[in-house]
Design an enzyme around this catalytic site. Sequence first.
Site, PDB file in Angstrom:
ATOM      1  N   LYS A  78       0.846  -1.197   0.000  1.00 58.55           N
ATOM      2  CA  LYS A  78       0.000   0.000   0.000  1.00 58.55           C
ATOM      3  C   LYS A  78       0.884   1.252   0.000  1.00 58.55           C
ATOM      4  CE  LYS A  78      -3.843   2.106   2.591  1.00 58.55           C
ATOM      5  NZ  LYS A  78      -4.778   1.978   3.723  1.00 58.55           N
ATOM      6  N   SER A 158      -9.809   2.450   2.867  1.00 52.78           N
ATOM      7  CA  SER A 158      -8.882   3.139   1.996  1.00 52.78           C
ATOM      8  C   SER A 158      -7.924   2.206   1.254  1.00 52.78           C
ATOM      9  CB  SER A 158      -8.045   4.130   2.832  1.00 52.78           C
ATOM     10  OG  SER A 158      -7.230   3.423   3.758  1.00 52.78           O
ATOM     11  N   SER A 182     -10.334   0.168   7.182  1.00 50.81           N
ATOM     12  CA  SER A 182      -9.739   0.252   5.838  1.00 50.81           C
ATOM     13  C   SER A 182      -9.053  -1.014   5.347  1.00 50.81           C
ATOM     14  CB  SER A 182      -8.738   1.412   5.782  1.00 50.81           C
ATOM     15  OG  SER A 182      -9.416   2.637   5.799  1.00 50.81           O
TER      16      SER A 182
END
Length: 495
Positions: A78, A158, A182
Site C-alpha cells: 500500500k 482506503s 480500511s
Amino acid sequence: MSDLNKLGLAEARDALRKGDVTSVDLTNACLSAIEAAGALNAFVHKTPEIALEQAKAADARIATGDAPAMCGLPLGIKDLFCTKGVASQAGSGILEGFKPEYESTVTQNLFDAGAVMLGKLNMDEFAMGSSNETSVYGNAVSPWRRGNDDAQLTPGGSSGGSASAVSADLCLAATGTDTGGSIRQPAAFTGITGIKPTYGRCSRWGVVAFASSLDQAGPMTKSVRDAAIMLETMCSHDPKDSTSVDMAVPNFEAMLTGDIKGKKIGIPREYRMDGMPAEIEKLWGDGADMLRAAGAEIVDISLPHTKYALPAYYVIAPAEASSNLARYDGVRYGHRAQLAQGDGITEMYEKTRAEGFGHEVQRRVMIGTYVLSAGFYDAYYNRARKVRTLIKKDFEDVFAAGIDAILTPATPSAAFGLGEMTDADPVQMYLNDVFTVTVNLAGLPGISVPTGLDAQGLPLGLQLIGRPWDEGDLLNTAFALETAAGFVAKPGKWW
C-alpha cells in the site's frame, strides 16, 4: 504450473520449497498480470526491477534450505508504507516526488524474510475514504461486476488498491492499513480476507500517519491461512514506535486447527441496525449457525455504547489527522506551490496545502482543527475521548464474562458503484464504517472473512472481533468460519 499468480501464499510457499516453481517464475506471472490489468488502476508505482532482483535473491536463499515462510512470495505494498528509494505518496498530490531514504518497519520485516515487492498500491488520499475515490491517482476499480452490469464498482477504501490487486490475482497478497475499517471493509467488498491486528502489534514507524491512536497495519490475503503466515512476519516489537508492544509473536499458522468446540461467540444486539439489508441479516444468521455447527456456543451480548462509535470516531480521527498533516507545508519535501511576487511564508503554506490536499482531506483537517480549537476542545474532543473509553469498557466487560470472539457483519451492504455516493452527503459515505470503527476505538483485533454472495453475485463478508493480543485464537475461529462457508467465488475477468 500455469496461472502462478492465482496461487495463495501457503500454496506458493510449498511449491517453492518443493522446487516446483521459482520466485522468479511467480514474480514474472504477477508482473504480467499487473501489466494486463491497467483498467483496475490498482498498482500506481510499479517496481519490476526491484521485484526481479528480490526474487533472484529469494531463489538463492531457498536453495540453501534456510528460508522463512514469506521468502520468494510476491506482494503489493500500500502506498502508505514508506519504501526506500520508491515513491511513497499516500495517494496525495502534496507528497508528489517524495522518495523516502528509509524503509518502514513492516516492509523491512517482509523484505528481511525474503518477500518480493511488485510495486505500490492505490489508496484513498492519506487513507481518508471508504471507496478509493479520493486518490490523486484516480479511482481504484473492483474486479467484480454486478451480474451483467458494466458499471464500475468500488473495491472499498482506503486499502482499495490492495483489495483489488489481491482479488484480481495481480499479487499473492498485499499490505493494508486500518484506521476505521480500511482493511476489513475492502476485504469484504472484494471477497478476500483482511485482518487488523491489536493496536501495537505491528509497528507504525514509516507508515504515513492519519490518526496515530487508531492506525494499524495488517495483511490482505486470499485465505485465513495466508493471513496467519503474513501477519506473523509483519508483527514485531519496534523501539522506534512508542506504541509498539514488546511481546512474543506466536506461530499463527500453527494455531489453525479449526477446532472451536466450547468457544463462546457473542452476537451484539446493538449491531442490528434499522434498514439493514435482508441479505446482510441472513448472512449474519448463517454465520452464527456455521459456528454453532462447528461446536461453538452462540451468546447474545450487549455493547451499549455502540451507537456513539461513529460520532466519536469522526471527532477523534480528524482531530489527530489535523495534527499529523500539519507537517505538509511545502518547506522540506513534497509539493510546493508557485508563489507570486511579494508572497510570504503564510501564502506559501496556504497555496501549497490548497493545491496539494484533496477535498476530503481538507474537509477532515478543517473538522479536526475545529474540534481542537479553544472553545470546542471540551465539547467535542474530550467528550469523544470519554465515549471511546466507554466503548472500550463494553468490550472488556464482554470478554471478562467469558466471550472468546464477537461475530458481526463487516459492511452494511455489498460494494456500491463508483460515483454513487460521492455526490451525496459525505455522512452517507462515513456510515460504511458503522461495523468496523468500534474495533479501532477499542484497539482490538478484527478480521473480515468472505462468506457469501448477494443476489447480484457480489461478495459479502462477516467480521470476527477478538480479545486483545489473541490474534491466534481469532484466526482459528475465522478459519473454522471460512471452512464452513466454503467461499470460492472469483470475479469474472473483464479487464
